[in-house]
Write a protein that holds these residues in place. Structure first.
Motif, PDB file in Angstrom:
ATOM      1  N   TYR A 134     -74.783  44.948 -40.177  1.00 21.17           N
ATOM      2  CA  TYR A 134     -75.628  45.270 -41.335  1.00 21.17           C
ATOM      3  C   TYR A 134     -74.883  46.058 -42.414  1.00 21.17           C
ATOM      4  O   TYR A 134     -75.111  45.845 -43.621  1.00 21.17           O
ATOM      5  CB  TYR A 134     -76.886  46.018 -40.884  1.00 21.17           C
ATOM      6  N   GLU A 135     -73.988  46.942 -42.019  1.00 20.60           N
ATOM      7  CA  GLU A 135     -73.265  47.734 -43.019  1.00 20.60           C
ATOM      8  C   GLU A 135     -72.285  46.865 -43.804  1.00 20.60           C
ATOM      9  O   GLU A 135     -72.236  46.924 -45.043  1.00 20.60           O
ATOM     10  CB  GLU A 135     -72.522  48.883 -42.337  1.00 20.60           C
ATOM     11  N   GLN A 136     -71.512  46.040 -43.079  1.00 21.42           N
ATOM     12  CA  GLN A 136     -70.537  45.165 -43.747  1.00 21.42           C
ATOM     13  C   GLN A 136     -71.223  44.156 -44.664  1.00 21.42           C
ATOM     14  O   GLN A 136     -70.670  43.764 -45.695  1.00 21.42           O
ATOM     15  CB  GLN A 136     -69.695  44.416 -42.705  1.00 21.42           C
ATOM     16  N   LEU A 137     -72.437  43.726 -44.295  1.00 23.16           N
ATOM     17  CA  LEU A 137     -73.171  42.737 -45.086  1.00 23.16           C
ATOM     18  C   LEU A 137     -73.970  43.368 -46.222  1.00 23.16           C
ATOM     19  O   LEU A 137     -74.591  42.658 -47.016  1.00 23.16           O
ATOM     20  CB  LEU A 137     -74.121  41.944 -44.179  1.00 23.16           C
ATOM     21  N   GLY A 138     -73.975  44.681 -46.283  1.00 18.84           N
ATOM     22  CA  GLY A 138     -74.683  45.362 -47.363  1.00 18.84           C
ATOM     23  C   GLY A 138     -76.188  45.440 -47.162  1.00 18.84           C
ATOM     24  O   GLY A 138     -76.931  45.664 -48.129  1.00 18.84           O
ATOM     25  N   HIS A 139     -76.653  45.265 -45.925  1.00 22.07           N
ATOM     26  CA  HIS A 139     -78.086  45.362 -45.645  1.00 22.07           C
ATOM     27  C   HIS A 139     -78.491  46.828 -45.477  1.00 22.07           C
ATOM     28  O   HIS A 139     -77.673  47.678 -45.124  1.00 22.07           O
ATOM     29  CB  HIS A 139     -78.441  44.607 -44.361  1.00 22.07           C
ATOM     30  N   GLN A 140     -79.760  47.087 -45.701  1.00 25.66           N
ATOM     31  CA  GLN A 140     -80.320  48.408 -45.460  1.00 25.66           C
ATOM     32  C   GLN A 140     -81.071  48.387 -44.131  1.00 25.66           C
ATOM     33  O   GLN A 140     -81.849  47.472 -43.879  1.00 25.66           O
ATOM     34  CB  GLN A 140     -81.270  48.807 -46.594  1.00 25.66           C
ATOM     35  N   LEU A 141     -80.842  49.377 -43.283  1.00 22.43           N
ATOM     36  CA  LEU A 141     -81.490  49.435 -41.974  1.00 22.43           C
ATOM     37  C   LEU A 141     -82.141  50.799 -41.797  1.00 22.43           C
ATOM     38  O   LEU A 141     -81.531  51.835 -42.080  1.00 22.43           O
ATOM     39  CB  LEU A 141     -80.463  49.202 -40.862  1.00 22.43           C
ATOM     40  N   LYS A 142     -83.387  50.781 -41.325  1.00 25.19           N
ATOM     41  CA  LYS A 142     -84.134  52.024 -41.168  1.00 25.19           C
ATOM     42  C   LYS A 142     -84.908  52.020 -39.860  1.00 25.19           C
ATOM     43  O   LYS A 142     -85.543  51.032 -39.512  1.00 25.19           O
ATOM     44  CB  LYS A 142     -85.097  52.210 -42.342  1.00 25.19           C
ATOM     45  N   VAL A 143     -84.837  53.143 -39.140  1.00 23.19           N
ATOM     46  CA  VAL A 143     -85.647  53.300 -37.936  1.00 23.19           C
ATOM     47  C   VAL A 143     -87.067  53.639 -38.375  1.00 23.19           C
ATOM     48  O   VAL A 143     -87.287  54.638 -39.063  1.00 23.19           O
ATOM     49  CB  VAL A 143     -85.099  54.422 -37.029  1.00 23.19           C
ATOM     50  N   LYS A 144     -88.035  52.819 -37.970  1.00 29.88           N
ATOM     51  CA  LYS A 144     -89.428  53.032 -38.373  1.00 29.88           C
ATOM     52  C   LYS A 144     -90.218  53.823 -37.337  1.00 29.88           C
ATOM     53  O   LYS A 144     -91.307  54.300 -37.623  1.00 29.88           O
ATOM     54  CB  LYS A 144     -90.103  51.681 -38.619  1.00 29.88           C
ATOM     55  N   GLY A 145     -89.692  53.905 -36.121  1.00 32.16           N
ATOM     56  CA  GLY A 145     -90.397  54.664 -35.104  1.00 32.16           C
ATOM     57  C   GLY A 145     -90.097  54.163 -33.710  1.00 32.16           C
ATOM     58  O   GLY A 145     -89.236  53.309 -33.493  1.00 32.16           O
ATOM     59  N   LYS A 146     -90.819  54.711 -32.766  1.00 28.82           N
ATOM     60  CA  LYS A 146     -90.730  54.291 -31.380  1.00 28.82           C
ATOM     61  C   LYS A 146     -92.147  54.035 -30.893  1.00 28.82           C
ATOM     62  O   LYS A 146     -93.055  54.835 -31.135  1.00 28.82           O
ATOM     63  CB  LYS A 146     -90.055  55.376 -30.535  1.00 28.82           C
ATOM     64  N   GLU A 147     -92.361  52.911 -30.225  1.00 28.33           N
ATOM     65  CA  GLU A 147     -93.702  52.546 -29.788  1.00 28.33           C
ATOM     66  C   GLU A 147     -93.621  51.734 -28.506  1.00 28.33           C
ATOM     67  O   GLU A 147     -92.538  51.450 -27.997  1.00 28.33           O
ATOM     68  CB  GLU A 147     -94.425  51.743 -30.877  1.00 28.33           C
ATOM     69  N   LYS A 148     -94.776  51.366 -27.999  1.00 30.39           N
ATOM     70  CA  LYS A 148     -94.834  50.532 -26.805  1.00 30.39           C
ATOM     71  C   LYS A 148     -95.299  49.141 -27.215  1.00 30.39           C
ATOM     72  O   LYS A 148     -96.374  48.976 -27.807  1.00 30.39           O
ATOM     73  CB  LYS A 148     -95.798  51.127 -25.770  1.00 30.39           C
ATOM     74  N   ALA A 149     -94.490  48.149 -26.954  1.00 34.40           N
ATOM     75  CA  ALA A 149     -94.829  46.761 -27.231  1.00 34.40           C
ATOM     76  C   ALA A 149     -95.107  46.094 -25.893  1.00 34.40           C
ATOM     77  O   ALA A 149     -94.204  45.969 -25.065  1.00 34.40           O
ATOM     78  CB  ALA A 149     -93.684  46.054 -27.954  1.00 34.40           C
ATOM     79  N   ASP A 150     -96.346  45.674 -25.682  1.00 33.02           N
ATOM     80  CA  ASP A 150     -96.767  45.207 -24.365  1.00 33.02           C
ATOM     81  C   ASP A 150     -96.525  46.375 -23.385  1.00 33.02           C
ATOM     82  O   ASP A 150     -97.084  47.434 -23.555  1.00 33.02           O
ATOM     83  CB  ASP A 150     -96.029  43.927 -23.972  1.00 33.02           C
ATOM     84  N   SER A 151     -95.656  46.203 -22.419  1.00 34.05           N
ATOM     85  CA  SER A 151     -95.365  47.307 -21.495  1.00 34.05           C
ATOM     86  C   SER A 151     -93.962  47.863 -21.713  1.00 34.05           C
ATOM     87  O   SER A 151     -93.446  48.612 -20.886  1.00 34.05           O
ATOM     88  CB  SER A 151     -95.514  46.824 -20.048  1.00 34.05           C
ATOM     89  N   VAL A 152     -93.339  47.501 -22.844  1.00 37.65           N
ATOM     90  CA  VAL A 152     -91.949  47.868 -23.107  1.00 37.65           C
ATOM     91  C   VAL A 152     -91.876  48.947 -24.181  1.00 37.65           C
ATOM     92  O   VAL A 152     -92.466  48.806 -25.259  1.00 37.65           O
ATOM     93  CB  VAL A 152     -91.130  46.634 -23.556  1.00 37.65           C
TER      94      VAL A 152
END
Length: 283
Positions: A134-152
């Protein structure tokens, strides 16, 4: 004494405050770094010379025995239904689809992205180079949070590109592998990852897009197994009948390139000759 009580009260308040700070303190770089490590050899497409996958495809309550064979840059997909085998063979310039129900052949020029197996197949983008680079490609990346998806338990990351498109990644906090990808094309789930000789691959894939909902369950996986080149050859008569691919000069060259890459040199020369001839007539 009063001062002591104030300090105690402050420490208690601080502890309470800290306990309510979101527990996703890992940075984007840390999450991506752990993701890269968790993929082991799968992150290095140059180390993947071939892949053989066998299992069952499910869609619209129907189950099909299926097999996928990959040998860079060639891909072969087989699905069997009522003793009929549906085929798709592609390389870095052309794709052939065969529907045995109506004996229909379809040739389509393709432009496969760099990055090999995973980059050329969005259904299996659990190795996601937009995320890894993502950095080399010039994309922006952001952590939006931590959650439970199904049981994961997952970290939620949002990737934004310069063209305004976005992709949402759910990455397992324990496995450090992609559990779900969401983008404009729909979503994909990846589960039951296994490590075979250092190659990490999901045995379960679910893809939902505007055209279909598909589940894949693999029961056989092999990496860098010797595959016969003949498996990836598009029949000569099919290409020669449809060599114009819409009548475009570009299509003729793409067809000739495909024949050449498939070691069908005689047919490739014929199509190259036709392309040159047509070009001279148009000048």
């Amino acid at each position: 004494m009063i001062g002591s009580k104030k300090v105690t009260l402050f420490v208690s308040f601080a502890s309470l405050f800290i306990s309510h700070i979101p527990a996703y303190s890992q940075s984007e770089k840390e999450i991506v770094s752990k993701y890269r490590s968790a993929l082991h050899k799968s992150v290095d497409e140059a180390s993947i010379r071939s892949i053989e996958l066998k299992g069952t495809f499910s869609t619209q309550k129907l189950n099909f025995p299926a097999a996928i064979y990959y040998q860079a840059p060639n891909l072969r997909v087989e699905m069997t239904f009522q003793n009929l085998t549906f085929l798709q063979i592609s390389n870095d310039s052309i794709k052939w689809d065969y529907n045995p129900m109506n004996d229909k052949h379809t040739l389509t020029p393709v432009s496969r992205k760099a990055g090999g197996w995973a980059q050329g197949n969005s259904s299996f983008d659990f190795v996601n180079y937009d995320l890894l680079e993502y950095e080399q490609l010039g994309h922006q990346l952001k952590v939006k949070g931590k959650e439970k998806a199904d049981s994961v338990d997952v970290y939620v990351l949002e990737l934004s590109r310069s063209d305004k498109t976005k992709t949402r990644f759910l990455i397992g906090s324990k496995s450090n592998l992609i559990y779900k990808v969401e983008d404009d094309n729909g979503y994909r789930y990846f589960a039951n990852y296994i490590n075979t000789d250092g190659f990490v691959f999901p045995k379960y894939v679910l893809e939902s897009n505007p055209n279909q909902l598909m589940e894949v369950r693999f029961n056989e996986l092999a990496f860098n197994k010797a595959l016969d080149n003949s498996m990836f050859i598009i029949p000569r008569d099919v290409i020669e009948k449809k060599s114009s691919i819409g009548g475009s000069q570009k299509g003729l060259v793409a067809t000739a390139d495909s024949l050449y890459n498939s070691h069908q040199y005689e047919s490739a020369i014929k199509v190259y000759t036709k392309a040159i001839s047509d070009n001279e007539q148009n000048e």
